[in-house]
Design a protein around this motif. Structure first.
Motif, PDB file in Angstrom:
ATOM      1  N   GLN A  50       0.770  -1.400  -0.002  1.00 23.51           N
ATOM      2  CA  GLN A  50       0.101   0.208  -0.030  1.00 23.51           C
ATOM      3  C   GLN A  50       0.935   1.228  -0.004  1.00 23.51           C
ATOM      4  O   GLN A  50       0.572   2.213  -0.675  1.00 23.51           O
ATOM      5  CB  GLN A  50      -0.935  -0.029   1.318  1.00 23.51           C
ATOM      6  N   SER A  86      -6.313  -1.725  -2.344  1.00 21.93           N
ATOM      7  CA  SER A  86      -7.921  -0.873  -1.763  1.00 21.93           C
ATOM      8  C   SER A  86      -8.291  -2.305  -1.001  1.00 21.93           C
ATOM      9  O   SER A  86      -8.466  -3.529  -1.491  1.00 21.93           O
ATOM     10  CB  SER A  86      -8.936  -0.692  -2.880  1.00 21.93           C
ATOM     11  N   TYR A 138      -8.727  -7.747  -0.388  1.00 21.91           N
ATOM     12  CA  TYR A 138      -7.926  -6.644  -0.859  1.00 21.91           C
ATOM     13  C   TYR A 138      -7.753  -6.821  -2.552  1.00 21.91           C
ATOM     14  O   TYR A 138      -7.938  -8.023  -2.811  1.00 21.91           O
ATOM     15  CB  TYR A 138      -6.270  -6.782  -0.165  1.00 21.91           C
ATOM     16  N   LYS A 148      -5.929   4.079  -9.882  1.00 25.01           N
ATOM     17  CA  LYS A 148      -6.225   5.556  -9.246  1.00 25.01           C
ATOM     18  C   LYS A 148      -7.365   6.423  -9.985  1.00 25.01           C
ATOM     19  O   LYS A 148      -7.407   6.406 -11.116  1.00 25.01           O
ATOM     20  CB  LYS A 148      -4.800   6.519  -9.037  1.00 25.01           C
ATOM     21  N   GLY A 172     -16.877   0.427  -3.435  1.00 28.84           N
ATOM     22  CA  GLY A 172     -15.541   0.490  -2.614  1.00 28.84           C
ATOM     23  C   GLY A 172     -15.609   0.553  -1.068  1.00 28.84           C
ATOM     24  O   GLY A 172     -14.934   0.925  -0.391  1.00 28.84           O
TER      25      GLY A 172
END
Length: 197
Positions: free
Chosen positions: A49, A62, A68, A73, A160
């Motif tokens: 990360q 994420s 995960y 981005k 998300g």
């Protein structure tokens, strides 16, 4: 089997997250990286990360839907849209309203959603199920045994969220809506559904 450290542990973890079609849980990563403890896997995830947060990287790690995954981005969105040749699929206002009701009130039946929204939701509900954002949880033990609906893991991935506890509360929603009339209508609707925080 070689240990992940011998193969470049961050590289192996990055490859796993890249290749996986669904978010990978800590348990699954630990299982794949036979010989790594949960603490070592957690440390590797933090290291990856940190590396991905560098300005010149196009992906980040994420934590979503109980696992995960590597995601692009937000700044890269225009180029990804160009690559795909289309804009991302958006949900209609009706679909978002129905999905919000299901997320906050689950398990909920179609008649209950229709009673709150004041309109039929057959088509919208069908679309949400086809897109795997909503799933059938069973049947309500009452006359007619209506189907109970709830959100899916895909819902968490789409928005998300790590889990449903990350759904915004009423105060957060109010802060996002500049128009006083829209805010009042939404607050009334959310309070009607039982979301009081």
């Amino acid at each position: 089997m070689d240990s992940p450290a011998d193969l470049g542990s961050l590289g192996v973890l990055e490859a796993l997250l890249f290749a996986s079609e669904a978010p990978l849980s800590l348990e699954r990563i630990e299982e794949i990286l036979d010989g790594c403890s949960r603490a070592e896997v957690s440390r590797l995830l933090v290291d990856l990360q940190d590396k991905c947060r560098q300005q010149d990287r196009g992906v980040v790690v994420s934590e979503v839907a109980g696992g995960y995954r590597l995601v692009t981005k937000p700044e890269a969105a225009p180029w990804i849209q160009r690559l795909r040749g289309s804009k991302p699929v958006r949900l209609s206002r009706a679909a978002l309203e129905t999905l919000a009701l299901i997320a906050y009130k689950q398990p909920i039946t179609k008649p209950e959603v229709e009673a709150i929204r004041g309109v039929m939701v057959d088509g919208v509900l069908k679309t949400l199920v086809e897109r795997n954002l909503v799933r059938i949880l069973g049947r309500k033990p009452e006359v007619g045994r209506p189907i109970l609906y709830g959100t899916s893991r895909t819902f968490l991935e789409y928005f998300g969220f790590k889990d449903l506890s990350e759904l915004p509360i009423l105060k957060e929603i109010e802060a996002l809506i500049p128009n006083a009339a829209e805010k009042a209508a939404l607050c009334e609707e959310v309070e009607h559904t039982g979301q009081t925080e």
